[in-house]
Design a protein around this motif. Sequence first.
Motif, PDB file in Angstrom:
ATOM      1  N   LEU A 167       0.739  -1.259  -0.228  1.00 12.35           N
ATOM      2  CA  LEU A 167      -0.443  -0.010   0.316  1.00 12.35           C
ATOM      3  C   LEU A 167       0.345   1.119   0.229  1.00 12.35           C
ATOM      4  CD1 LEU A 167      -2.810  -0.460   2.121  1.00 12.35           C
ATOM      5  CD2 LEU A 167      -2.821   0.762   0.190  1.00 12.35           C
ATOM      6  N   THR A 168       1.795   0.983   1.148  1.00  7.65           N
ATOM      7  CA  THR A 168       2.266   2.493   0.589  1.00  7.65           C
ATOM      8  C   THR A 168       2.958   3.102  -0.635  1.00  7.65           C
ATOM      9  OG1 THR A 168       3.384   2.109   3.262  1.00  7.65           O
ATOM     10  CG2 THR A 168       4.582   3.226   1.617  1.00  7.65           C
ATOM     11  N   GLY A 198       0.934   4.084  10.044  1.00  5.52           N
ATOM     12  CA  GLY A 198       0.829   3.896   8.561  1.00  5.52           C
ATOM     13  C   GLY A 198       1.811   4.321   7.709  1.00  5.52           C
ATOM     14  N   ILE A 199       1.136   3.524   6.268  1.00  2.00           N
ATOM     15  CA  ILE A 199       2.398   4.183   5.157  1.00  2.00           C
ATOM     16  C   ILE A 199       3.583   5.035   5.780  1.00  2.00           C
ATOM     17  CG2 ILE A 199       0.654   3.796   3.755  1.00  2.00           C
ATOM     18  CD1 ILE A 199       0.038   7.539   4.058  1.00  2.00           C
ATOM     19  N   ARG A 200       4.119   4.388   6.406  1.00  2.00           N
ATOM     20  CA  ARG A 200       5.543   5.029   7.332  1.00  2.00           C
ATOM     21  C   ARG A 200       6.824   5.336   6.060  1.00  2.00           C
ATOM     22  NH1 ARG A 200       6.941   0.363  12.118  1.00  2.00           N
ATOM     23  NH2 ARG A 200       4.868   1.543  13.167  1.00  2.00           N
ATOM     24  N   GLY A 201       7.076   4.498   5.040  1.00  2.00           N
ATOM     25  CA  GLY A 201       7.997   4.872   4.059  1.00  2.00           C
ATOM     26  C   GLY A 201       7.789   6.083   2.852  1.00  2.00           C
ATOM     27  N   ALA A 202       6.476   6.606   3.150  1.00  2.00           N
ATOM     28  CA  ALA A 202       5.709   8.015   2.396  1.00  2.00           C
ATOM     29  C   ALA A 202       6.170   8.561   2.957  1.00  2.00           C
ATOM     30  CB  ALA A 202       3.929   7.489   2.520  1.00  2.00           C
ATOM     31  N   ASP A 203       6.490   9.615   1.745  1.00  2.00           N
ATOM     32  CA  ASP A 203       6.444  11.569   2.045  1.00  2.00           C
ATOM     33  C   ASP A 203       5.184  12.451   2.004  1.00  2.00           C
ATOM     34  OD1 ASP A 203       7.450  14.314   1.793  1.00  2.00           O
ATOM     35  OD2 ASP A 203       7.853  14.017   0.105  1.00  2.00           O
ATOM     36  N   ILE A 204       5.309  11.743   3.450  1.00  2.00           N
ATOM     37  CA  ILE A 204       3.829  12.975   3.856  1.00  2.00           C
ATOM     38  C   ILE A 204       4.626  14.188   5.245  1.00  2.00           C
ATOM     39  CG2 ILE A 204       1.663  13.111   5.429  1.00  2.00           C
ATOM     40  CD1 ILE A 204       1.785  11.271   3.160  1.00  2.00           C
ATOM     41  N   SER A 205       4.974  14.981   4.426  1.00  2.00           N
ATOM     42  CA  SER A 205       5.611  16.411   4.847  1.00  2.00           C
ATOM     43  C   SER A 205       4.371  16.998   4.280  1.00  2.00           C
ATOM     44  CB  SER A 205       6.617  16.973   4.230  1.00  2.00           C
ATOM     45  OG  SER A 205       5.932  15.961   2.554  1.00  2.00           O
ATOM     46  N   GLY A 206       5.401  18.535   4.007  1.00  2.00           N
ATOM     47  CA  GLY A 206       4.255  19.864   3.314  1.00  2.00           C
ATOM     48  C   GLY A 206       5.458  20.533   3.072  1.00  2.00           C
ATOM     49  N   PHE A 207       4.770  22.000   2.524  1.00  2.00           N
ATOM     50  CA  PHE A 207       5.656  23.491   2.076  1.00  2.00           C
ATOM     51  C   PHE A 207       5.448  24.392   2.498  1.00  2.00           C
ATOM     52  CE2 PHE A 207       2.485  22.112  -1.065  1.00  2.00           C
ATOM     53  CZ  PHE A 207       1.974  23.261  -1.540  1.00  2.00           C
ATOM     54  N   THR A 208       6.331  25.463   2.632  1.00  2.00           N
ATOM     55  CA  THR A 208       5.861  26.990   2.823  1.00  2.00           C
ATOM     56  C   THR A 208       6.177  28.106   1.501  1.00  2.00           C
ATOM     57  OG1 THR A 208       7.849  27.412   4.248  1.00  2.00           O
ATOM     58  CG2 THR A 208       5.752  26.682   5.452  1.00  2.00           C
ATOM     59  N   VAL A 209       5.335  28.689   1.301  1.00  2.00           N
ATOM     60  CA  VAL A 209       5.952  29.447  -0.412  1.00  2.00           C
ATOM     61  C   VAL A 209       5.671  31.099   0.323  1.00  2.00           C
ATOM     62  CG1 VAL A 209       5.373  28.089  -2.042  1.00  2.00           C
ATOM     63  CG2 VAL A 209       3.605  29.363  -0.596  1.00  2.00           C
ATOM     64  N   HIS A 210       6.910  31.576  -0.026  1.00  2.00           N
ATOM     65  CA  HIS A 210       6.906  33.431   1.013  1.00  2.00           C
ATOM     66  C   HIS A 210       7.059  34.190  -0.309  1.00  2.00           C
ATOM     67  CE1 HIS A 210       7.391  36.471   3.334  1.00  2.00           C
ATOM     68  NE2 HIS A 210       8.507  36.217   2.573  1.00  2.00           N
ATOM     69  N   ASP A 211       6.522  35.109  -0.740  1.00  2.00           N
ATOM     70  CA  ASP A 211       6.671  35.687  -1.890  1.00  2.00           C
ATOM     71  C   ASP A 211       7.046  34.904  -3.357  1.00  2.00           C
ATOM     72  OD1 ASP A 211       6.602  38.308  -3.379  1.00  2.00           O
ATOM     73  OD2 ASP A 211       8.942  39.045  -2.592  1.00  2.00           O
ATOM     74  N   VAL A 212       5.974  33.985  -3.488  1.00  2.00           N
ATOM     75  CA  VAL A 212       6.434  34.074  -5.044  1.00  2.00           C
ATOM     76  C   VAL A 212       5.054  34.163  -6.071  1.00  2.00           C
ATOM     77  CG1 VAL A 212       6.105  31.312  -5.406  1.00  2.00           C
ATOM     78  CG2 VAL A 212       7.556  31.546  -4.038  1.00  2.00           C
ATOM     79  N   VAL A 213       5.625  34.148  -7.108  1.00  2.00           N
ATOM     80  CA  VAL A 213       5.273  35.104  -8.320  1.00  2.00           C
ATOM     81  C   VAL A 213       4.806  34.275  -9.302  1.00  2.00           C
ATOM     82  CG1 VAL A 213       4.786  36.813  -9.940  1.00  2.00           C
ATOM     83  CG2 VAL A 213       6.471  37.468  -7.188  1.00  2.00           C
ATOM     84  N   LEU A 214       4.205  33.239  -9.367  1.00  2.00           N
ATOM     85  CA  LEU A 214       3.247  32.756 -10.517  1.00  2.00           C
ATOM     86  C   LEU A 214       3.028  33.154 -11.503  1.00  2.00           C
ATOM     87  CD1 LEU A 214       1.713  30.282  -8.676  1.00  2.00           C
ATOM     88  CD2 LEU A 214       4.037  30.189  -8.373  1.00  2.00           C
ATOM     89  N   PRO A 215       3.375  33.218 -13.196  1.00  2.00           N
ATOM     90  CA  PRO A 215       2.474  33.380 -14.223  1.00  2.00           C
ATOM     91  C   PRO A 215       1.072  33.510 -14.493  1.00  2.00           C
ATOM     92  CG  PRO A 215       3.920  31.435 -14.692  1.00  2.00           C
ATOM     93  CD  PRO A 215       4.079  31.386 -13.281  1.00  2.00           C
ATOM     94  N   PRO A 216       0.811  34.437 -15.003  1.00  2.60           N
ATOM     95  CA  PRO A 216      -0.737  33.791 -14.810  1.00  2.60           C
ATOM     96  C   PRO A 216      -0.939  32.237 -15.437  1.00  2.60           C
ATOM     97  CG  PRO A 216      -0.132  35.767 -16.259  1.00  2.60           C
ATOM     98  CD  PRO A 216       1.510  35.514 -16.059  1.00  2.60           C
ATOM     99  N   THR A 217      -0.027  32.005 -16.765  1.00  2.00           N
ATOM    100  CA  THR A 217      -0.584  30.711 -17.060  1.00  2.00           C
ATOM    101  C   THR A 217      -0.574  29.552 -16.017  1.00  2.00           C
ATOM    102  OG1 THR A 217       1.859  30.708 -17.492  1.00  2.00           O
ATOM    103  CG2 THR A 217       0.328  31.206 -19.363  1.00  2.00           C
ATOM    104  N   ALA A 218      -0.038  29.839 -14.192  1.00  2.00           N
ATOM    105  CA  ALA A 218      -0.322  29.800 -13.800  1.00  2.00           C
ATOM    106  C   ALA A 218      -2.260  28.633 -13.141  1.00  2.00           C
ATOM    107  CB  ALA A 218       0.112  29.189 -12.548  1.00  2.00           C
TER     108      ALA A 218
END
Length: 570
Positions: free
Chosen positions: A90-91, A213-233
């Motif tokens: 399952l993992t 469970g699923i101990r090996g899976a990448d269960i994490s997160g992220f922070t974004v700060h002042d990230v500018v995305l193009p209009p196409t995003a």
Amino acid sequence: MTMVTDAAVMADSPVVALEEALREWRGAERPFSPAALARLDATESFPVAACGALDSAGLPAYYVPVQHGGRLAEFPQVVAMLRAVARHDLTVAIAHGKTFLGAVSVWVSGSPEQARWLGEQITGGAVVCWGLTERGHGSDILAGDLTAERVDEGWRLDGEKWLINNATRSQLMCVLARTSSNGGPRGFSLFLVDKRELPADRVRPTAKIATHGIRGADISGFTVHDVVLPPTALVGEPGTGSETVLKALQLTRTACAALSLGAGDHALRLATSFARHRRLYGRQVAEMPLARDLIGRAAAGVLLAEAVAAVTTRAVHVLPREMSVLAAVCKAFVPTMVQETIGQVAELLGARGYLTEVFEHGEFAKLDRDHRLVGIFDGSTLVNRQMLITQFTRLGRRYGAVDPTVADRLAGLVSGPLPAFDPGALTLTSASGCGLALAVPGLLHRIREQDSGDVGWKGLLADFELACADVHTAIAAHRPTSGMPGADAFALAERYELCVAGAACLLIHAHRLGDGVPSVVLRACLELAVSRLVPGRSGDDEVFDILAEHALAASGPLALFSGDWGEMPW
């Protein structure tokens, strides 16, 4: 209307090819070696080699619709492939399959150019995560605090997403962001973000989160700060993020059935292996009546769950406008039913199910831990039952009419060619309710005309008929209240799921008996459903003994539409 061939009858099925590869990869020191996977679980390490093997086999292409450059033509096919992976671990299935979940919002609402680009990225090996949840907000996606502010260059992204599968390992992420300070249903938008194009100091992963469970899976997160995305995003129009997510969840919740069914297959394999080889009091465990009853009921549970999953995965093509109901039923019912099966297997295995050095590298304890998380993915069981409760007004309408032609009109849910996969056809609610549940009186009429049946079969059908009528009467009488529904409403939603599960069995009975599915198998599944709808009912235990006999003799997993049932009595 474009039609595609039913993969179940293709001699060169990619599902079969993947299953053969997985069996080969189980060898010593191979990517899916049980011993190697057990070591990864013990050290909470990501299954790099196993995911790499799936990449080399071309599985990512089946996460991409054919119109966007991939091989996803039939939704049941990708579910069957993920089930095959989950049958081994399952993992790995959860870690690898997350790319489909991360991409599906773009398949639903993205522009053709955006979808084509994403398809190229995925088939080229990119991993995609889905950034929906945040700390403290749980399943309430409309409470999210990560913001996207419109600026001259496009959109400025700020905030944190948490408890995200593949948040750290992914190259791409589809992120739900608040684009209106007031929030609300029109206050959120989706963005497709390429982390490789962003300054490293402005996108930081949060630490891997330890899970039971699923101990090996990448269960994490992220922070974004002042990230500018193009209009196409931007995915779709501004303010449509929550609507797109709700539609996408209809597909991902259905896909989660693959994880549970694979876990159920795995548990049954361990149960039958144990019963055949373990001896107590001078005889095989497989010869003991209690053990046989447990195995038979566990097998019926997996097959009943498969019946629900089978009609739901095909409904993606055949009845996309009813997926708000069927996907909620599938996500609430299938993991719950399979977890019951795992509990039955635990009772059979006893201490050996939890001794890592004694029986099958501790595979059972691992799958038990892993599967408990499936029930909370993409909306917990309670969230999905609440989704059903909000639609009770429509679900209770028009029940009771006997329409003998309904079985033929719903035949596409269990057999035949499928219309083209069109995620854009999904709707937030079903205006017509659930055609499968409403079809129960007509399906019963059809089956009674076709098969006189014995007294036990007639009694089973009669009990199911009465129970379904009672459930629909209660749903029709339900009156919505403000705030969280009461416990009685959730119990009613659970009973409604059983009605849909039984209806799926009847529909398969009407169309697939001559196509390799024995009557006794469907009878055992229906017995299981009715035993929960009618507590205290005196059912027919012999059908579970027959099913146990076949499970103990089978060389591979039991499956409604792809298993070799051979000569079964009844």
